[in-house]
Write an enzyme that holds these catalytic residues in place. Structure first.
Site, PDB file in Angstrom:
ATOM      1  N   LYS A   1       6.258   1.795  15.582  1.00 38.58           N
ATOM      2  CA  LYS A   1       6.143   3.248  15.688  1.00 38.58           C
ATOM      3  C   LYS A   1       4.674   3.665  15.630  1.00 38.58           C
ATOM      4  CE  LYS A   1       6.161   6.415  12.616  1.00 38.58           C
ATOM      5  NZ  LYS A   1       6.352   7.327  11.517  1.00 38.58           N
TER       6      LYS A   1
ATOM      7  N   ASP B   1      10.567   7.412  16.312  1.00 40.87           N
ATOM      8  CA  ASP B   1      10.749   7.532  14.866  1.00 40.87           C
ATOM      9  C   ASP B   1      12.204   7.953  14.615  1.00 40.87           C
ATOM     10  OD1 ASP B   1      10.932  10.144  15.605  1.00 40.87           O
ATOM     11  OD2 ASP B   1       9.756  10.890  13.911  1.00 40.87           O
TER      12      ASP B   1
END
Ligand code: SF4
Length: 220
Positions: free
Chosen positions: A122, A141
């Site tokens: 991420k 996310d």
């Protein structure tokens, strides 16, 4: 998918941007500050991330100066971000590695970014998109993961699975924007619990997969 993204492009205008996007713009996409702010942002509210990043960057803005801070100083500056003790350790180690292994520059490939302590896909994807202007990455996310599943774009169990499924399921032109649009929507409308489906601009397009209870309309 394109019609959803086109509607979101208009709908997020005027809503608060996610903290790291704001920091990236304010700091002119400085890769180091984007990297550190993203590390601080994990499982932390945007307002807390923004305040902690600005306290830290007032004291140290480069890997060289940040590396010289002790873990205790880092902890004090970034508190109360979640896991501030672990994050202080990772920030210090990451600064040291950027100086020793990458000549003071934040690496610009996924493989190299993933070798830094505390950096997962991420964070690496967001740094590539926001600081290195990559158009080849999707940053997933929890908001992107949840909303992609509610919209029926993917059927996945984890953010990593969602990232890989989205590369197959979405047109490339939307890849760098998916995070900005869906995180903003997830923080304001398609919230984790009680999403505001009745006032969502996507309501007629969205199958609302897995949504059992919706939130109340906010007046005004
Ligand atoms: S209609 Fe509901 S589930 Fe679908 S995107 Fe909007 S808020 Fe989320």
């Amino acid at each position: 998918m394109s019609s959803v993204m086109q509607r979101l492009a208009k709908a997020i205008d005027g809503l608060d941007e996610p903290a790291v996007e704001k920091i990236a713009k304010d700091q002119k996409e400085d890769p180091f500050q984007v990297l550190i702010a993203t590390m601080l942002s994990a499982q932390t509210k945007d307002a807390v991330t923004a305040a902690a990043s600005s306290r830290l960057f007032r004291v140290a803005r480069t890997p060289r100066s940040m590396m010289r801070l002790s873990e205790a100083q880092l902890e004090a500056l970034i508190y109360p971000v979640s896991f501030y003790r672990n994050k202080a350790v990772h920030v210090k180690q990451t600064c040291r590695q950027i100086m020793t292994r990458f000549s003071g520059q934040v690496p610009s490939t996924m493989a190299e970014l993933l070798t830094l302590p505390g950096v997962g896909r991420k964070t690496a994807n967001l740094v590539l998109i926001l600081a290195h202007a990559s158009r080849e990455n999707i940053c997933v996310d929890t908001h992107v993961h949840r909303i992609s599943n509610r919209l029926g774009w993917v059927k996945t169990r984890t953010p990593d699975e969602t990232e890989h499924a989205l590369y197959r399921a979405s047109p490339r032109r939307w890849w760098p924007l998916i995070n900005l649009y869906l995180v903003t929507w997830g923080q304001n409308i398609c919230r984790p619990v009680y999403p505001l489906c009745p006032q969502c601009v996507l309501a007629d397009l969205c199958p609302k997969i897995g949504v059992t209870k919706v939130g109340k309309l906010v007046k005004g």
